[in-house]
Design an enzyme around this catalytic site. Structure first.
Site, mmCIF file in Angstrom:
data_model
loop_
_atom_site.group_PDB
_atom_site.id
_atom_site.type_symbol
_atom_site.label_atom_id
_atom_site.label_comp_id
_atom_site.label_asym_id
_atom_site.label_seq_id
_atom_site.Cartn_x
_atom_site.Cartn_y
_atom_site.Cartn_z
ATOM 1 C CG HIS A 96 -10.141 -12.226 4.967
ATOM 2 N ND1 HIS A 96 -9.690 -11.419 3.943
ATOM 3 C CD2 HIS A 96 -10.351 -11.413 6.034
ATOM 4 C CE1 HIS A 96 -9.616 -10.171 4.378
ATOM 5 N NE2 HIS A 96 -10.021 -10.148 5.637
ATOM 6 C CD GLU A 118 -13.509 -10.670 2.837
ATOM 7 O OE1 GLU A 118 -13.664 -11.906 2.752
ATOM 8 O OE2 GLU A 118 -14.018 -9.984 3.753
ATOM 9 C CB ILE A 178 -4.565 0.483 0.487
ATOM 10 C CG1 ILE A 178 -5.566 0.884 -0.602
ATOM 11 C CG2 ILE A 178 -4.803 1.292 1.756
ATOM 12 C CD1 ILE A 178 -5.578 2.338 -0.946
ATOM 13 C CB VAL A 179 -1.287 -3.001 2.697
ATOM 14 C CG1 VAL A 179 -0.210 -3.501 3.657
ATOM 15 C CG2 VAL A 179 -2.668 -3.361 3.219
ATOM 16 C CG LEU A 240 -6.247 -7.656 -1.834
ATOM 17 C CD1 LEU A 240 -6.650 -8.718 -0.821
ATOM 18 C CD2 LEU A 240 -6.960 -6.345 -1.548
ATOM 19 C CB VAL A 267 -0.142 -6.870 5.686
ATOM 20 C CG1 VAL A 267 -1.478 -6.206 6.012
ATOM 21 C CG2 VAL A 267 0.978 -6.128 6.415
ATOM 22 C CB ALA A 268 -1.131 -10.887 2.092
ATOM 23 C CB VAL A 298 -0.887 -10.443 14.042
ATOM 24 C CG1 VAL A 298 -2.235 -10.162 14.704
ATOM 25 C CG2 VAL A 298 0.157 -10.807 15.103
ATOM 26 C CB ALA A 299 -4.986 -13.315 10.951
ATOM 27 C CG ASN A 300 -6.792 -9.956 15.007
ATOM 28 O OD1 ASN A 300 -5.736 -10.545 15.161
ATOM 29 N ND2 ASN A 300 -7.599 -9.672 16.015
#
Length: 375
Positions: A96, A118, A178-179, A240, A267-268, A298-300
């Site tokens: 990323h 990614e 997808i997300v 995304l 989520v992005a 939260v990035a993960n």
């Protein structure tokens, strides 16, 4: 090839880049695998399982980096790891880059070769190594959002699905990929009223056909977003652009039009976020509040469910890892267009357009770094 699997050291990151089954598969092809001690414990895999599969367990992260030609990870290297990376060493992981100028310059300075999960992309534009974690994060988003809607956690005090006689929460999902699809499914399954917004009419038609009746689709533009956020209780950012920064669909001024206690789950965020006020947070300290709006960034996210996430991720990455190990990264990228698009930085040169544009860096042609095969 000599492959190294270090323990993830990012905050509360419990996933691991390779399972014992993955080690066994690579050993079948006569590759050497070094795994850092306790690297898999957070995901439920003990050192003894790796040793039984044929790996050599090394005590420290420095030992693994020193031995390996290819490092297989989950998350991007963090500052403590930069000095361990050798010139020309291949790192196969999520990067990323478009969301971190520091990381980009660090990998350039180390003259690393970075193959990013990614941006590995098939001819049909699907992203096979991003999909499994997008599925996990998408399903987690309403789950986390529902939790932070609780009053003790500074949310509006709304039960996502409501109860008989009390209307459910309104969930707004920005992005129908997808997300977004997974988030909408889970939110709808919990009984919420869900709106999905996307700029693709074809995708909205598909979603309209497959989603339950408590999910509606709306074309995404600024006017429609500004109207929808006024009544939303939970907003999921699920936009995304592969390898590039996500666009800001919700800006700072829009927060004042939302109801106090509304929850934003971006989520992005690992690609810069699609909500202007979001900045990366950790599982240890996941939220912050701006203008009475709860931000969960939260990035993960999949790191919170590491057993599921590790298995889902390695199911997707292992075939590519085997190909790279068997052929070497250059030949593998020459033969496989999916992997070729995964190259972001090669020996310190940026070869992916989205990364170069994000930080105004020179772009080098992939062709120039893929040496012709020897006959």
């Amino acid at each position: 090839m000599i492959i190294g699997v270090p323990k993830e050291i990012k905050n509360n990151e419990n996933r691991v880049g390779l399972t014992p089954a993955g080690v066994a598969e690579l050993r079948k092809h006569h590759h050497t695998v070094y795994v850092q001690a306790s690297a898999g414990v957070g995901s439920g895999f003990q050192d003894a399982e790796y040793e039984q599969a044929g790996a050599v367990v090394l005590p420290t992260i420095a030992d693994v980096y020193a031995q390996a030609e290819m490092i297989i990870k989950v998350k991007e290297p963090i500052q403590e790891e930069y000095a361990l990376i050798r010139e020309g060493q291949l790192l196969f992981t999520y990067f990323h880059f478009a969301s971190s100028e520091e990381l980009t310059h660090a990998m350039i300075e180390r003259k690393a070769t970075c193959l990013a999960y990614e941006t590995v992309e098939r001819a049909d534009r699907s992203l096979p190594l991003l999909v499994p974690m997008s599925e996990v994060a998408g399903r987690m988003a309403p789950q986390e959002g529902a939790k932070y809607l609780e009053k003790p956690l500074k949310g509006r005090g709304i039960l996502l699905g409501g109860v008989p006689g009390v209307k459910p929460a309104h969930v707004l999902v920005l992005g129908g990929g997808i997300v977004g699809t997974q988030a909408a499914k889970v939110a709808a399954g919990l009984g919420a009223q869900v709106t999905i917004m996307d700029i693709s009419l074809n995708r909205l038609r598909e979603l309209d056909d497959i989603m339950p009746k408590n999910v509606v689709t709306v074309y995404s533009n600024e006017y429609n977003i500004r109207e929808a956020i006024k009544t939303a209780d939970l907003i999921v950012g699920a936009v995304l652009i592969p390898g590039a920064k996500a666009p800001h669909l919700i800006t700072r001024d829009m927060l004042k039009t939302m109801k106090a206690g509304t929850v934003l789950v971006d989520v992005a965020v690992d690609q810069g976020g699609c909500i202007e006020t979001c900045k990366p947070t950790t599982h240890e300290d996941p939220t912050f509040i701006i203008d009475d709006i709860v931000h969960y960034c939260v990035a993960n996210m999949p790191g919170a469910v590491p057993y599921t996430s590790t298995l889902a991720l390695t199911n997707a990455t292992l075939p590519y890892a085997v190909k790279i190990a068997n052929l070497g990264w250059q030949e593998a990228c020459r033969q496989n267009s999916d992997l070729r698009l995964g190259l972001n930085v090669v020996n310190g040169e940026v070869v992916y357009k989205g990364v170069a544009e994000a930080w105004n860096l020179p772009l080098v042609s992939v062709d120039s770094v893929l040496e012709p095969a020897h006959v």
